[in-house]
Design an enzyme around this catalytic site. Sequence first.
Site, PDB file in Angstrom:
ATOM      1  N   LYS A  14       0.837  -1.358  -0.152  1.00  0.00           N
ATOM      2  CA  LYS A  14       0.022  -0.130  -0.037  1.00  0.00           C
ATOM      3  C   LYS A  14       0.947   1.290   0.153  1.00  0.00           C
ATOM      4  O   LYS A  14       0.559   2.129  -0.583  1.00  0.00           O
ATOM      5  CB  LYS A  14      -1.042   0.005   1.289  1.00  0.00           C
ATOM      6  CG  LYS A  14      -1.864  -1.220   1.349  1.00  0.00           C
ATOM      7  CD  LYS A  14      -2.903  -0.917   2.461  1.00  0.00           C
ATOM      8  CE  LYS A  14      -2.384  -1.345   3.642  1.00  0.00           C
ATOM      9  NZ  LYS A  14      -1.878  -2.839   4.192  1.00  0.00           N
ATOM     10  N   ARG A  91     -10.041  -0.107   8.014  1.00  0.00           N
ATOM     11  CA  ARG A  91      -9.745  -1.457   8.288  1.00  0.00           C
ATOM     12  C   ARG A  91     -10.850  -2.585   8.822  1.00  0.00           C
ATOM     13  O   ARG A  91     -10.574  -3.610   9.149  1.00  0.00           O
ATOM     14  CB  ARG A  91      -8.339  -1.580   9.251  1.00  0.00           C
ATOM     15  CG  ARG A  91      -7.143  -1.518   8.644  1.00  0.00           C
ATOM     16  CD  ARG A  91      -5.989  -1.486   9.560  1.00  0.00           C
ATOM     17  NE  ARG A  91      -4.986  -2.229   9.239  1.00  0.00           N
ATOM     18  CZ  ARG A  91      -3.601  -1.593   8.839  1.00  0.00           C
ATOM     19  NH1 ARG A  91      -3.660  -0.293   8.530  1.00  0.00           N
ATOM     20  NH2 ARG A  91      -2.607  -2.477   8.420  1.00  0.00           N
ATOM     21  N   ARG A 130      11.241  -6.717   5.090  1.00  0.00           N
ATOM     22  CA  ARG A 130      11.224  -5.147   5.803  1.00  0.00           C
ATOM     23  C   ARG A 130      11.553  -5.160   7.176  1.00  0.00           C
ATOM     24  O   ARG A 130      12.480  -4.220   7.401  1.00  0.00           O
ATOM     25  CB  ARG A 130       9.922  -4.883   5.556  1.00  0.00           C
ATOM     26  CG  ARG A 130       9.509  -3.345   5.733  1.00  0.00           C
ATOM     27  CD  ARG A 130       8.115  -2.622   5.508  1.00  0.00           C
ATOM     28  NE  ARG A 130       7.142  -3.214   6.197  1.00  0.00           N
ATOM     29  CZ  ARG A 130       5.906  -3.228   6.051  1.00  0.00           C
ATOM     30  NH1 ARG A 130       5.478  -2.603   5.044  1.00  0.00           N
ATOM     31  NH2 ARG A 130       5.006  -3.963   6.615  1.00  0.00           N
ATOM     32  N   ARG A 136      11.668  -2.386  11.363  1.00  0.00           N
ATOM     33  CA  ARG A 136      10.109  -1.864  11.871  1.00  0.00           C
ATOM     34  C   ARG A 136       9.707  -2.956  12.779  1.00  0.00           C
ATOM     35  O   ARG A 136       9.788  -4.276  12.543  1.00  0.00           O
ATOM     36  CB  ARG A 136       9.181  -2.020  10.616  1.00  0.00           C
ATOM     37  CG  ARG A 136       7.821  -1.653  11.041  1.00  0.00           C
ATOM     38  CD  ARG A 136       7.006  -1.156   9.863  1.00  0.00           C
ATOM     39  NE  ARG A 136       5.688  -1.805   9.991  1.00  0.00           N
ATOM     40  CZ  ARG A 136       4.670  -1.715   9.316  1.00  0.00           C
ATOM     41  NH1 ARG A 136       4.915  -0.741   8.124  1.00  0.00           N
ATOM     42  NH2 ARG A 136       3.535  -2.058   9.582  1.00  0.00           N
ATOM     43  N   ARG A 147      -1.189 -10.297  12.751  1.00  0.00           N
ATOM     44  CA  ARG A 147      -1.791  -9.147  11.691  1.00  0.00           C
ATOM     45  C   ARG A 147      -2.458  -9.890  10.749  1.00  0.00           C
ATOM     46  O   ARG A 147      -3.408  -9.376  10.205  1.00  0.00           O
ATOM     47  CB  ARG A 147      -0.328  -8.348  11.400  1.00  0.00           C
ATOM     48  CG  ARG A 147      -0.056  -7.459  12.169  1.00  0.00           C
ATOM     49  CD  ARG A 147       1.533  -6.874  12.038  1.00  0.00           C
ATOM     50  NE  ARG A 147       1.707  -6.072  10.710  1.00  0.00           N
ATOM     51  CZ  ARG A 147       2.904  -5.889  10.003  1.00  0.00           C
ATOM     52  NH1 ARG A 147       3.796  -6.495  10.577  1.00  0.00           N
ATOM     53  NH2 ARG A 147       2.977  -4.910   9.212  1.00  0.00           N
TER      54      ARG A 147
END
Length: 190
Positions: A14, A91, A130, A136, A147
Amino acid sequence: MFNLVIFGAPGSGKGTQSERLINEYGLHHISTGEVLRDHIARDTELGRIADSYISKGQLIPDDLMIRVLASVLDENPEKTSRGVIFDGFPRTIPQAEALKKMLEERGTQLDAVVGLEVPEEELVQRMIKRGHDTGRADDNLDTIKSRLDVYHKQTQPLRDHYIKEGAYHAIDGSGDTERIFADIKTALKK
Ligand code: ATP
Ligand code: MG
């Protein structure tokens, strides 16, 4: 004015595609994940609350998240005047209903939903990478699993909601980012 929701599972790209869309169409980008991470970095009261959910891979409660989005929208009206890319919001169905109302109250509407569809194995690989590249904190295997679970239970029903409304453009979000962007542009021209 053109308002767009970029929709998809965690790791679906996204943010990456939003960057390209901003350049192409001059829209203002609002990433709720980035807004929250910025609060965490500055150790604000909201940041502390957000961190307690994000670190477990859970969603921030709807009422709080909706208030945060409304205040971001009203922060700089001149920047949002050409239109907004909403990245990571809504969401949940209540968030989608709140967004509809917020846009109506501001004399505008949601014009399109772009859904980036990516196989689960690829999502996991991207987020692991990532996590390594950027550090992160929620990109670790345990949190990634939560998630994805939260995505299936709470966010995926929105896909059907937007399909029914006729606003949903499904995009194959796996593989080459340039091809994905080209497909988004084609879908938006229709
Ligand atoms: P992507 O990888 O495509 O950018 P993501 O799901 O990995 O997506 P963010 O959108 O940055 O990452 O969101 C990170 C976290 O912030 C979420 O897991 C959630 O805890 C919280 N969050 C972000 N947006 C919302 C929202 N609309 N409602 C509730 N919680 C949110
Ligand atoms: Mg993101």
